[in-house]
Write a protein that holds these residues in place. Structure first.
Motif, PDB file in Angstrom:
ATOM      1  N   ILE A   1       0.826  -1.216   0.000  1.00 12.37           N
ATOM      2  CA  ILE A   1       0.000   0.000   0.000  1.00 12.37           C
ATOM      3  C   ILE A   1       0.857   1.262   0.000  1.00 12.37           C
ATOM      4  CG2 ILE A   1      -1.878  -1.145   1.236  1.00 12.37           C
ATOM      5  CD1 ILE A   1      -1.066   0.528   3.699  1.00 12.37           C
ATOM      6  N   ASP A   2       2.164   1.104   0.014  1.00 15.82           N
ATOM      7  CA  ASP A   2       3.043   2.268   0.015  1.00 15.82           C
ATOM      8  C   ASP A   2       3.167   2.822  -1.397  1.00 15.82           C
ATOM      9  OD1 ASP A   2       4.799   4.208   0.917  1.00 15.82           O
ATOM     10  OD2 ASP A   2       6.559   2.909   0.747  1.00 15.82           O
ATOM     11  N   GLY A   3       2.034   3.322  -1.924  1.00 18.35           N
ATOM     12  CA  GLY A   3       2.017   3.797  -3.299  1.00 18.35           C
ATOM     13  C   GLY A   3       1.685   5.264  -3.452  1.00 18.35           C
ATOM     14  N   LEU A   4       1.304   5.925  -2.368  1.00 20.80           N
ATOM     15  CA  LEU A   4       1.001   7.352  -2.393  1.00 20.80           C
ATOM     16  C   LEU A   4       1.701   8.041  -1.229  1.00 20.80           C
ATOM     17  CD1 LEU A   4      -2.844   7.463  -3.168  1.00 20.80           C
ATOM     18  CD2 LEU A   4      -0.938   7.703  -4.780  1.00 20.80           C
ATOM     19  N   ASP A   5       1.928   9.324  -1.372  1.00 18.71           N
ATOM     20  CA  ASP A   5       2.593  10.089  -0.319  1.00 18.71           C
ATOM     21  C   ASP A   5       1.849   9.945   1.004  1.00 18.71           C
ATOM     22  OD1 ASP A   5       4.160  10.922  -2.393  1.00 18.71           O
ATOM     23  OD2 ASP A   5       3.484  13.000  -2.388  1.00 18.71           O
ATOM     24  N   GLY A   6       2.551   9.456   2.019  1.00 18.83           N
ATOM     25  CA  GLY A   6       1.996   9.384   3.366  1.00 18.83           C
ATOM     26  C   GLY A   6       1.042   8.242   3.626  1.00 18.83           C
TER      27      GLY A   6
ATOM     28  N   LEU B   1      -7.629   6.872  -7.510  1.00 19.27           N
ATOM     29  CA  LEU B   1      -6.994   7.879  -8.374  1.00 19.27           C
ATOM     30  C   LEU B   1      -7.572   7.831  -9.784  1.00 19.27           C
ATOM     31  CD1 LEU B   1      -3.209   7.639  -7.383  1.00 19.27           C
ATOM     32  CD2 LEU B   1      -4.784   9.501  -6.861  1.00 19.27           C
ATOM     33  N   LYS B   2      -7.787   6.624 -10.282  1.00 23.70           N
ATOM     34  CA  LYS B   2      -8.342   6.460 -11.622  1.00 23.70           C
ATOM     35  C   LYS B   2      -9.756   7.026 -11.720  1.00 23.70           C
ATOM     36  CE  LYS B   2      -9.027   2.953 -15.220  1.00 23.70           C
ATOM     37  NZ  LYS B   2      -8.941   1.499 -15.551  1.00 23.70           N
ATOM     38  N   ALA B   3     -10.481   6.993 -10.588  1.00 22.93           N
ATOM     39  CA  ALA B   3     -11.841   7.547 -10.566  1.00 22.93           C
ATOM     40  C   ALA B   3     -11.843   9.068 -10.562  1.00 22.93           C
ATOM     41  CB  ALA B   3     -12.586   7.026  -9.341  1.00 22.93           C
ATOM     42  N   GLY B   4     -10.679   9.676 -10.402  1.00 21.66           N
ATOM     43  CA  GLY B   4     -10.588  11.123 -10.473  1.00 21.66           C
ATOM     44  C   GLY B   4     -10.398  11.824  -9.148  1.00 21.66           C
TER      45      GLY B   4
ATOM     46  N   ARG C   1      -4.378  13.548  -2.131  1.00 20.24           N
ATOM     47  CA  ARG C   1      -4.629  13.846  -0.721  1.00 20.24           C
ATOM     48  C   ARG C   1      -5.964  13.273  -0.259  1.00 20.24           C
ATOM     49  NH1 ARG C   1      -2.496  19.525   1.722  1.00 20.24           N
ATOM     50  NH2 ARG C   1      -0.280  19.248   1.252  1.00 20.24           N
ATOM     51  N   LEU C   2      -7.014  13.433  -1.060  1.00 24.53           N
ATOM     52  CA  LEU C   2      -8.319  12.924  -0.659  1.00 24.53           C
ATOM     53  C   LEU C   2      -8.316  11.400  -0.631  1.00 24.53           C
ATOM     54  CD1 LEU C   2     -11.171  13.543   0.191  1.00 24.53           C
ATOM     55  CD2 LEU C   2     -11.831  13.720  -2.224  1.00 24.53           C
ATOM     56  N   THR C   3      -7.617  10.782  -1.576  1.00 23.83           N
ATOM     57  CA  THR C   3      -7.490   9.322  -1.572  1.00 23.83           C
ATOM     58  C   THR C   3      -6.839   8.837  -0.287  1.00 23.83           C
ATOM     59  OG1 THR C   3      -7.363   9.173  -3.986  1.00 23.83           O
ATOM     60  CG2 THR C   3      -6.411   7.355  -2.729  1.00 23.83           C
ATOM     61  N   VAL C   4      -5.743   9.479   0.097  1.00 23.39           N
ATOM     62  CA  VAL C   4      -5.027   9.098   1.312  1.00 23.39           C
ATOM     63  C   VAL C   4      -5.900   9.332   2.542  1.00 23.39           C
ATOM     64  CG1 VAL C   4      -3.067   9.690   2.791  1.00 23.39           C
ATOM     65  CG2 VAL C   4      -2.733   9.411   0.333  1.00 23.39           C
TER      66      VAL C   4
ATOM     67  N   VAL D   1     -15.454  12.141  -1.260  1.00 19.51           N
ATOM     68  CA  VAL D   1     -14.970  11.323  -2.375  1.00 19.51           C
ATOM     69  C   VAL D   1     -16.022  11.234  -3.467  1.00 19.51           C
ATOM     70  CG1 VAL D   1     -14.375   8.954  -3.046  1.00 19.51           C
ATOM     71  CG2 VAL D   1     -13.343   9.973  -0.995  1.00 19.51           C
ATOM     72  N   ARG D   2     -17.259  10.955  -3.079  1.00 14.22           N
ATOM     73  CA  ARG D   2     -18.342  10.845  -4.055  1.00 14.22           C
ATOM     74  C   ARG D   2     -18.539  12.171  -4.781  1.00 14.22           C
ATOM     75  NH1 ARG D   2     -24.665   9.213  -2.748  1.00 14.22           N
ATOM     76  NH2 ARG D   2     -25.393   9.307  -4.913  1.00 14.22           N
TER      77      ARG D   2
END
Length: 352
Positions: A167-172, A293-296, A300-303, A344-345
């Motif tokens: 899961i170490d794929g995004l900052d933080g 991320l692919k969903a747009g 930061r919001l993903t994390v 997110v939605r």
């Protein structure tokens, strides 16, 4: 437990965070100077070379914190079995860190990494870091006698180390998820009267959360495999010696619930890869954060959404353990998750 002993946990957290905050810029400087950087590619999100040795700081902070509280007498009075478990987690953490650091520096083959991880996990199993019970839904507990617990323990320890790494794929992301899980484990192990295991959780929490100062988006440094393997193994080890040693069904389930986010993410990715005819170890973009991320959704919001999800399952673990006000914590975390989920939605709807 005497009230003054809680001071040891605060000291462990504070020392670990302080060492990480001080040492990370030094590690970054040395990494840049010697060219130990993670370069962008089609699978990765970052767009410029980043130092990937931040795990050195997390490891140093955690070890320094545990050494100081040990000198202060925090581990006095442990039974031989408890001492073996604590020593096993400490030595295993060193082993997994060194495997990850070697991979960061020399790019080890996946099979060699896995074999070394299994060897270290088997070694700490012999020291008392073991899964002695499994909880079967609607069927109570299964006692894993003797050598039967070895493969289960190895899968748990090695699996969690790799789950945090995956899961170490995004900052933080990995640091935050590990920090939240470590804080929850700290609270639950204290409630379960396992103060020694809680000290390891406190030190790891301080290191992981302190590292976010430099690792949250936009990141200045990555933890690398050394940091991810170390945190994943240590979390799994604390669960094994601090929670799964009891015969209570609730306690046996708790570590899996606390770490449900990386466990489910890794499991779903493996199933997806196998079902599509790919190797389960082939790196791709099937992880939850890649899909968001692919969903747009922004990084930061993903994390933050995955943080909220981790906190939510952690709060469920606290409620499930019988912790006073645990249900209230779970309700609050549910409201937080609902709010972040709404954001997110909304973000997806704006994009579409």
């Amino acid at each position: 437990m005497p009230a003054y002993q809680y001071l040891f946990h605060f000291i462990a957290f504070l020392v670990s965070a302080t060492v990480v905050l001080w040492s990370t810029p030094v590690v970054k400087f040395l990494g840049l100077k010697n060219g130990y950087v993670d370069r962008p590619n089609a699978r990765k999100v970052h767009e410029q070379p980043m130092v990937r040795l931040g795990g050195i700081s997390i490891f140093a902070g955690t070890v320094a914190a545990l050494a100081i509280v040990w000198l202060l007498g925090a581990f006095v009075g442990l039974s031989p079995e408890q001492k073996g478990g604590i020593l096993g987690v400490a030595l295993g953490g060193i082993g997994f860190f060194l495997i990850g650091l070697a991979d960061d520096l020399f790019n080890l083959r996946p099979l060699s990494r896995l074999l070394m991880q299994m060897a270290v996990a088997a070694g700490v199993w012999s020291m008392g870091v073991s899964i002695d019970f499994l909880s079967i839904p609607f069927n109570g507990l299964i006692d894993l006698n003797g050598w039967v617990s070895l493969p289960v323990t190895v899968i748990w320890l090695v699996g969690m180390a790799n789950a945090i790494n995956w899961i170490d794929g995004l900052d933080g992301l990995a640091a935050g998820v590990s920090g939240i899980a470590a804080v929850v484990m700290l609270v639950v192990t204290l409630f379960m009267h396992q103060p020694a295991a809680a000290l390891i959780a406190a030190a790891l929490a301080g290191g992981a959360l302190g590292f976010l100062r430099y690792n949250f988006n936009p990141a200045q440094i990555f933890m690398g495999d050394g940091g991810a393997y170390f945190m994943g193994f240590t979390l799994a080890g604390v669960g094994a010696i601090g929670l799964v040693k009891t015969t209570a069904v609730t306690a046996v389930v708790l570590p899996y619930l606390i770490l449900a986010v990386p466990i489910v993410d890794m499991s779903s990715v493996i199933v997806s890869r196998i079902s599509s005819g790919c190797s389960p170890f082939l790196a791709d973009k099937r992880h939850l954060h890649h899909r968001l991320l692919k969903a747009g959704i922004s990084q930061r919001l993903t994390v933050l959404f995955i943080y909220a999800l981790t906190l939510w399952v952690g709060s469920l673990a606290m409620a499930f353990s019988g912790l006073p006000s645990g249900i209230a914590y779970a309700f609050g975390a549910t409201m937080l998750l609902a709010y972040v989920g709404w954001q997110v939605r909304r973000s997806i709807q704006i994009r579409n």
